[in-house]
Scaffold this motif. Structure first.
Motif, PDB file in Angstrom:
ATOM      1  N   ASN A   1       8.827   4.832   0.569  1.00 43.17           N
ATOM      2  CA  ASN A   1       7.989   5.146   1.724  1.00 43.17           C
ATOM      3  C   ASN A   1       6.780   4.220   1.691  1.00 43.17           C
ATOM      4  OD1 ASN A   1       6.442   6.186   3.761  1.00 43.17           O
ATOM      5  ND2 ASN A   1       6.180   8.219   2.853  1.00 43.17           N
ATOM      6  N   LEU A   2       6.727   3.258   2.601  1.00 47.97           N
ATOM      7  CA  LEU A   2       5.653   2.279   2.606  1.00 47.97           C
ATOM      8  C   LEU A   2       4.293   2.937   2.782  1.00 47.97           C
ATOM      9  CD1 LEU A   2       4.732  -0.680   2.558  1.00 47.97           C
ATOM     10  CD2 LEU A   2       5.189  -0.779   5.015  1.00 47.97           C
ATOM     11  N   ALA A   3       4.221   4.000   3.550  1.00 49.40           N
ATOM     12  CA  ALA A   3       2.941   4.658   3.816  1.00 49.40           C
ATOM     13  C   ALA A   3       2.332   5.259   2.552  1.00 49.40           C
ATOM     14  CB  ALA A   3       3.123   5.741   4.881  1.00 49.40           C
ATOM     15  N   SER A   4       3.175   5.520   1.550  1.00 47.48           N
ATOM     16  CA  SER A   4       2.674   6.158   0.328  1.00 47.48           C
ATOM     17  C   SER A   4       2.172   5.153  -0.702  1.00 47.48           C
ATOM     18  CB  SER A   4       3.780   7.011  -0.297  1.00 47.48           C
ATOM     19  OG  SER A   4       4.814   6.177  -0.827  1.00 47.48           O
TER      20      SER A   4
ATOM     21  N   TYR B   1       2.767  -2.939  12.989  1.00 47.11           N
ATOM     22  CA  TYR B   1       3.190  -3.868  11.937  1.00 47.11           C
ATOM     23  C   TYR B   1       3.682  -3.111  10.695  1.00 47.11           C
ATOM     24  CZ  TYR B   1       2.050  -8.365  14.007  1.00 47.11           C
ATOM     25  OH  TYR B   1       2.068  -9.496  14.797  1.00 47.11           O
ATOM     26  N   GLN B   2       3.036  -2.008  10.366  1.00 43.15           N
ATOM     27  CA  GLN B   2       3.485  -1.228   9.211  1.00 43.15           C
ATOM     28  C   GLN B   2       4.905  -0.711   9.436  1.00 43.15           C
ATOM     29  OE1 GLN B   2       1.553  -1.080   6.284  1.00 43.15           O
ATOM     30  NE2 GLN B   2       0.522  -2.606   7.552  1.00 43.15           N
ATOM     31  N   ALA B   3       5.182  -0.269  10.653  1.00 37.00           N
ATOM     32  CA  ALA B   3       6.531   0.213  10.973  1.00 37.00           C
ATOM     33  C   ALA B   3       7.541  -0.929  10.889  1.00 37.00           C
ATOM     34  CB  ALA B   3       6.548   0.835  12.366  1.00 37.00           C
ATOM     35  N   ALA B   4       7.142  -2.104  11.359  1.00 35.49           N
ATOM     36  CA  ALA B   4       8.042  -3.259  11.314  1.00 35.49           C
ATOM     37  C   ALA B   4       8.301  -3.675   9.868  1.00 35.49           C
ATOM     38  CB  ALA B   4       7.442  -4.417  12.112  1.00 35.49           C
TER      39      ALA B   4
ATOM     40  N   ALA C   1       8.171  -1.714   7.270  1.00 34.69           N
ATOM     41  CA  ALA C   1       9.006  -0.671   6.670  1.00 34.69           C
ATOM     42  C   ALA C   1      10.478  -0.926   6.967  1.00 34.69           C
ATOM     43  CB  ALA C   1       8.575   0.700   7.179  1.00 34.69           C
ATOM     44  N   ASP C   2      10.784  -1.331   8.191  1.00 33.72           N
ATOM     45  CA  ASP C   2      12.170  -1.646   8.545  1.00 33.72           C
ATOM     46  C   ASP C   2      12.678  -2.856   7.772  1.00 33.72           C
ATOM     47  OD1 ASP C   2      12.700   0.420  10.219  1.00 33.72           O
ATOM     48  OD2 ASP C   2      12.608  -0.729  12.085  1.00 33.72           O
ATOM     49  N   VAL C   3      11.842  -3.876   7.655  1.00 36.30           N
ATOM     50  CA  VAL C   3      12.234  -5.073   6.900  1.00 36.30           C
ATOM     51  C   VAL C   3      12.589  -4.706   5.469  1.00 36.30           C
ATOM     52  CG1 VAL C   3      11.313  -7.180   5.837  1.00 36.30           C
ATOM     53  CG2 VAL C   3      11.034  -6.794   8.295  1.00 36.30           C
ATOM     54  N   LEU C   4      11.750  -3.915   4.824  1.00 34.25           N
ATOM     55  CA  LEU C   4      11.973  -3.540   3.428  1.00 34.25           C
ATOM     56  C   LEU C   4      13.217  -2.674   3.270  1.00 34.25           C
ATOM     57  CD1 LEU C   4       8.260  -2.795   2.524  1.00 34.25           C
ATOM     58  CD2 LEU C   4       9.579  -4.802   1.849  1.00 34.25           C
ATOM     59  N   ALA C   5      13.430  -1.788   4.235  1.00 35.08           N
ATOM     60  CA  ALA C   5      14.584  -0.889   4.154  1.00 35.08           C
ATOM     61  C   ALA C   5      15.901  -1.605   4.419  1.00 35.08           C
ATOM     62  CB  ALA C   5      14.411   0.264   5.140  1.00 35.08           C
ATOM     63  N   ARG C   6      15.876  -2.643   5.274  1.00 36.56           N
ATOM     64  CA  ARG C   6      17.124  -3.230   5.746  1.00 36.56           C
ATOM     65  C   ARG C   6      17.443  -4.597   5.140  1.00 36.56           C
ATOM     66  NH1 ARG C   6      17.163  -2.317  12.198  1.00 36.56           N
ATOM     67  NH2 ARG C   6      19.263  -3.159  11.884  1.00 36.56           N
ATOM     68  N   THR C   7      16.492  -5.203   4.445  1.00 36.53           N
ATOM     69  CA  THR C   7      16.774  -6.541   3.898  1.00 36.53           C
ATOM     70  C   THR C   7      16.456  -6.670   2.418  1.00 36.53           C
ATOM     71  OG1 THR C   7      14.586  -7.419   4.515  1.00 36.53           O
ATOM     72  CG2 THR C   7      16.359  -7.610   6.146  1.00 36.53           C
ATOM     73  N   SER C   8      16.221  -5.552   1.736  1.00 41.27           N
ATOM     74  CA  SER C   8      16.087  -5.612   0.277  1.00 41.27           C
ATOM     75  C   SER C   8      17.471  -5.375  -0.309  1.00 41.27           C
ATOM     76  CB  SER C   8      15.106  -4.547  -0.223  1.00 41.27           C
ATOM     77  OG  SER C   8      14.849  -4.725  -1.605  1.00 41.27           O
TER      78      SER C   8
END
Length: 333
Positions: A24-27, A221-224, A226-233
């Motif tokens: 969770n990026l927000a955390s 940008y935070q939401a974007a 978060a998607d990058v980290l979730a979908r391209t790691s």
């Protein structure tokens, strides 16, 4: 600082900072120093020690490329303005020979670049064998900025996640190790850094009015991201999410990640493709006796220096390798 400096790491940053399924990026505590039990001075000292090892690892990679090898390393650095991307380049890559580093920054595409596929300019900038490539921003701008700023429609940027994953698989298969770092600065710290640029005339050149426009879209940008980290790691090209409010910590982490990536290549000095003794005799025949005598004496010192250097190198490898024994939480917290 104690001689066992590596013991100041309480967790392996390669596992600790890699986003897992529950990430969770927000955390993320942007001012935190996860896995590090030392302070700023300890970090600087360890960076100096790692820097010596990093320099030799980079030279081995460069020699590998010059003798027909196919290995290279690509460091991808992403982050909002003031996150510290430039500082990483200066303080981490500044510890190695610049002739072995290929730095590229990716801003607004040029007219020529817009005429091609968005990955065209990225492919043209990939490091050659033997190089450490550094991307200050990267192909991820095409699923971050274009999304938040509405430069293209969703049906254009949405398929790019899988396309980027396939592209990175191809790059890794060709012999390039990819290290992707997402520098995460807090909104409060970013505001302070931008204000400093306005307060200091010597920093005005670094300020752009568009920085505030971007800041006003902070949560988008935070939401974007978060998607990058979730979908391209991915397993072949994982992301590392690095808290960036403390610049010394992010520099320490990237130093460690890059050092470990080079260690994993397990490169040795290339073997000579000629007979050394034959060439020694040919060279000696071109030298005056007194010069040859001096060269032979210097040669004994050089050989002794090489032996000492190899011993120091093995000790540094063993120290850096101690991270392998540390725990990690797979970045899920």
């Amino acid at each position: 600082m104690a001689d066992d400096a590596e013991n100041l790491w309480t967790a392996d940053p390669r596992r600790l900072l890699r986003p897992g399924p529950e990430f969770n990026l927000a955390s993320v505590d942007r001012a935190g120093t996860p896995g590090w039990s030392g302070d700023k001075d300890d970090a600087k000292e360890l960076m100096l020690r790692r820097g010596e090892l990093l320099s030799e690892l980079q030279e081995r990679l460069f020699a590998h490329g010059r003798t027909g090898g196919d290995r290279s390393v690509l460091l991808v650095i992403q982050g909002l303005d003031t996150a510290g991307k430039g500082g990483i380049v200066r303080h981490v890559l500044g510890m190695v020979d610049p002739q072995g580093v290929a730095l590229r920054s990716f801003g607004v595409p040029t007219e020529e670049e817009r005429e091609h596929h968005y990955l065209w300019r990225i492919r043209n900038a990939l490091p050659r064998p033997g190089q450490i490539g550094v991307f200050d921003r990267s192909h991820y701008e095409d699923v971050l900025v274009v999304r938040v700023q509405g430069l293209v429609e969703r049906e254009v940027w949405e398929p790019r996640f899988e396309e980027i994953n396939r592209f990175e698989e191809e790059v890794v298969e060709s012999g390039t190790t990819i290290v992707k770092v997402a520098l995460m600065v807090s909104a409060e710290e970013q505001g302070m850094r931008l204000m400093e640029r306005l307060d200091r005339p010597d920093k005005h050149w670094k300020y752009n009015p568009s920085d505030v426009d971007t800041r006003q879209r902070w949560y988008d940008y935070q939401a974007a991201y978060a998607d990058v980290l979730a979908r391209t790691s991915t397993d072949v090209a994982p992301w590392y999410v690095v808290p960036a409010d403390k610049k010394w910590y992010s520099r320490l982490v990237v130093t460690e990640l890059l050092t470990q990536a080079l260690i994993d290549l397990d490169l040795t000095w290339p073997q000579a493709d000629f007979d050394v003794e034959t060439e020694r005799a040919r060279l000696a025949a071109t030298m005056q006796p007194q010069v040859l005598a001096a060269a032979e004496q210097a040669g004994e010192q050089a050989r002794a220096k090489h032996v000492d250097g190899e011993e120091s190198y093995r000790e540094a490898l063993a120290e850096a390798g101690s991270l392998d024994d540390l725990p990690g939480d797979d970045g899920d917290d």
